[in-house]
Design an enzyme around this catalytic site. Sequence first.
Site, PDB file in Angstrom:
ATOM      1  N   ASN A  11       1.750  -4.036   3.738  1.00 22.09           N
ATOM      2  CA  ASN A  11       2.222  -4.732   2.539  1.00 22.09           C
ATOM      3  C   ASN A  11       3.177  -3.898   1.694  1.00 22.09           C
ATOM      4  OD1 ASN A  11      -0.179  -3.182   2.187  1.00 22.09           O
ATOM      5  ND2 ASN A  11      -0.398  -3.988   0.126  1.00 22.09           N
ATOM      6  N   ARG A  12       3.168  -2.575   1.905  1.00 17.59           N
ATOM      7  CA  ARG A  12       4.073  -1.730   1.104  1.00 17.59           C
ATOM      8  C   ARG A  12       4.367  -0.421   1.832  1.00 17.59           C
ATOM      9  NH1 ARG A  12       0.779   1.796  -2.353  1.00 17.59           N
ATOM     10  NH2 ARG A  12      -1.417   1.263  -2.127  1.00 17.59           N
ATOM     11  N   GLY A  13       5.283   0.350   1.278  1.00 19.34           N
ATOM     12  CA  GLY A  13       5.574   1.690   1.781  1.00 19.34           C
ATOM     13  C   GLY A  13       6.053   1.708   3.226  1.00 19.34           C
ATOM     14  N   ARG A  34      -4.617  -5.326   1.189  1.00 18.70           N
ATOM     15  CA  ARG A  34      -5.736  -5.467   0.251  1.00 18.70           C
ATOM     16  C   ARG A  34      -5.180  -5.888  -1.095  1.00 18.70           C
ATOM     17  NH1 ARG A  34      -8.475   0.143  -0.239  1.00 18.70           N
ATOM     18  NH2 ARG A  34      -6.322   0.538  -0.809  1.00 18.70           N
ATOM     19  N   GLY A  77      -3.495   4.453   4.972  1.00 21.14           N
ATOM     20  CA  GLY A  77      -3.942   5.814   4.676  1.00 21.14           C
ATOM     21  C   GLY A  77      -3.983   6.075   3.184  1.00 21.14           C
ATOM     22  N   TYR A 140      -7.128  15.454   3.792  1.00 21.09           N
ATOM     23  CA  TYR A 140      -6.027  14.654   4.353  1.00 21.09           C
ATOM     24  C   TYR A 140      -5.501  15.279   5.651  1.00 21.09           C
ATOM     25  CZ  TYR A 140      -1.467  12.218   4.335  1.00 21.09           C
ATOM     26  OH  TYR A 140      -0.359  11.469   4.665  1.00 21.09           O
TER      27      TYR A 140
HETATM   28  P1  NDP Z   1       1.308   3.958   0.342  1.00 20.35           P
HETATM   29  O1  NDP Z   1       0.328   4.594  -0.589  1.00 20.35           O
HETATM   30  O2  NDP Z   1       2.622   3.486  -0.185  1.00 20.35           O
HETATM   31  O3  NDP Z   1       0.608   2.768   1.168  1.00 20.35           O
HETATM   32  C1  NDP Z   1      -0.647   2.953   1.749  1.00 20.35           C
HETATM   33  C2  NDP Z   1      -0.994   1.711   2.537  1.00 20.35           C
HETATM   34  O4  NDP Z   1      -2.297   1.883   3.129  1.00 20.35           O
HETATM   35  C3  NDP Z   1      -1.065   0.477   1.640  1.00 20.35           C
HETATM   36  O5  NDP Z   1      -0.583  -0.626   2.349  1.00 20.35           O
HETATM   37  C4  NDP Z   1      -2.565   0.344   1.411  1.00 20.35           C
HETATM   38  O6  NDP Z   1      -2.984  -0.967   1.137  1.00 20.35           O
HETATM   39  C5  NDP Z   1      -3.104   0.788   2.755  1.00 20.35           C
HETATM   40  N1  NDP Z   1      -4.516   1.161   2.667  1.00 20.35           N
HETATM   41  C6  NDP Z   1      -5.068   2.197   2.017  1.00 20.35           C
HETATM   42  N2  NDP Z   1      -6.410   2.195   2.162  1.00 20.35           N
HETATM   43  C7  NDP Z   1      -6.704   1.116   2.921  1.00 20.35           C
HETATM   44  C8  NDP Z   1      -7.917   0.561   3.418  1.00 20.35           C
HETATM   45  N3  NDP Z   1      -9.119   1.106   3.151  1.00 20.35           N
HETATM   46  N4  NDP Z   1      -7.853  -0.557   4.175  1.00 20.35           N
HETATM   47  C9  NDP Z   1      -6.658  -1.132   4.449  1.00 20.35           C
HETATM   48  N5  NDP Z   1      -5.486  -0.663   3.995  1.00 20.35           N
HETATM   49  C10 NDP Z   1      -5.506   0.450   3.245  1.00 20.35           C
HETATM   50  O7  NDP Z   1       1.505   5.046   1.486  1.00 20.35           O
HETATM   51  P2  NDP Z   1       2.711   5.337   2.478  1.00 20.35           P
HETATM   52  O8  NDP Z   1       3.435   4.109   2.849  1.00 20.35           O
HETATM   53  O9  NDP Z   1       3.449   6.489   1.931  1.00 20.35           O
HETATM   54  O10 NDP Z   1       1.865   5.878   3.741  1.00 20.35           O
HETATM   55  C11 NDP Z   1       1.616   5.116   4.903  1.00 20.35           C
HETATM   56  C12 NDP Z   1       1.037   6.054   5.939  1.00 20.35           C
HETATM   57  O11 NDP Z   1       1.957   7.115   6.195  1.00 20.35           O
HETATM   58  C13 NDP Z   1      -0.259   6.721   5.490  1.00 20.35           C
HETATM   59  O12 NDP Z   1      -1.146   6.835   6.586  1.00 20.35           O
HETATM   60  C14 NDP Z   1       0.206   8.089   5.045  1.00 20.35           C
HETATM   61  O13 NDP Z   1      -0.826   9.029   5.132  1.00 20.35           O
HETATM   62  C15 NDP Z   1       1.328   8.364   6.026  1.00 20.35           C
HETATM   63  N6  NDP Z   1       2.294   9.345   5.574  1.00 20.35           N
HETATM   64  C16 NDP Z   1       2.978   9.215   4.410  1.00 20.35           C
HETATM   65  C17 NDP Z   1       3.885  10.180   4.035  1.00 20.35           C
HETATM   66  C18 NDP Z   1       4.671  10.084   2.773  1.00 20.35           C
HETATM   67  O14 NDP Z   1       5.360  11.054   2.439  1.00 20.35           O
HETATM   68  N7  NDP Z   1       4.664   8.982   2.043  1.00 20.35           N
HETATM   69  C19 NDP Z   1       4.126  11.365   4.856  1.00 20.35           C
HETATM   70  C20 NDP Z   1       3.366  11.401   6.075  1.00 20.35           C
HETATM   71  C21 NDP Z   1       2.490  10.424   6.407  1.00 20.35           C
HETATM   72  P3  NDP Z   1      -3.165  -1.483  -0.398  1.00 20.35           P
HETATM   73  O15 NDP Z   1      -1.799  -1.824  -0.908  1.00 20.35           O
HETATM   74  O16 NDP Z   1      -4.029  -2.640  -0.263  1.00 20.35           O
HETATM   75  O17 NDP Z   1      -3.784  -0.336  -1.169  1.00 20.35           O
END
Ligand code: NDP
Length: 234
Positions: A11-13, A34, A77, A140
Amino acid sequence: MSRSVLVTGGNRGIGRAIAEAFVSAGDQVAVTYRSGEPPEGMLGVRCDVTDADSVEAAFAEVEAAHGPVEVLVANAGVTRDTLVLRMSEDDWATVLETNLTGSFRVAKRAAKGMLRLRRGRLIFISSVVGLLGSAGQVNYAASKAGLVGMARSLARELGSRSITANVVAPGFVETEMTAVLPEEKKAEYKAQIPLGRYATTEEVAAVVQWLGSDAAAYVTGAVIPVDGGLGMGH
Ligand code: NDP
């Protein structure tokens, strides 16, 4: 080709950019969410990866709409950063439960359908810090390193059925997760990155989409960095 693709946290990121890349390639894409609303043009299924029943319900919904999941991207994550002596049991458990156990849950459920299909792609979103380590991220980094052992074991277990399992390890990416970092910290990190900047979500998505494509059919058990050179050699 229009395959059934599922992206957790789409949904984001980074997850959203990955989902959009698969839509552009002509696949049928479902995302778990979520909070907020799922992006237009995709099937949104409510799912919390820490809850086994919720994962089962989400897969049932995706399978009813698009058929068995052929490409799974375990992207959901969280972080709970703090120095080790301040890190609570809950900080540890929440991050491991979401990032590692949540990925295990969705991969196991997806593998069930892939074994019947005799093909599939499991893609795990790890992080450069999984292998490099990071002060303040003991939980993490451990969760992200765990994904490597998990993916490589799955690659060995499922390879004979044409199911690949790979890891993408992004460095710093411009998302809400990194937006909270103080400016001095961001500058300090950028100074260590050979390319001198953070990644865009699209740059990570392109590599994930490639791993899901026919072009990557013979790639399995790999850890592919998308980190501007930050983790070289790790
Ligand atoms: P965001 O915080 O922007 O997004 C996290 C996403 O994970 C959201 O969609 C969130 O959903 C979802 N999420 C979290 N917890 C749960 C759960 N219990 N069940 C279902 N969905 C969940 O993070 P990023 O887009 O930055 O990160 C995405 C992935 O990339 C992660 O695994 C992160 O660790 C990894 N990553 C990110 C980096 C960065 O610099 N940003 C670098 C390296 C890896 P909701 O909106 O509902 O909370």
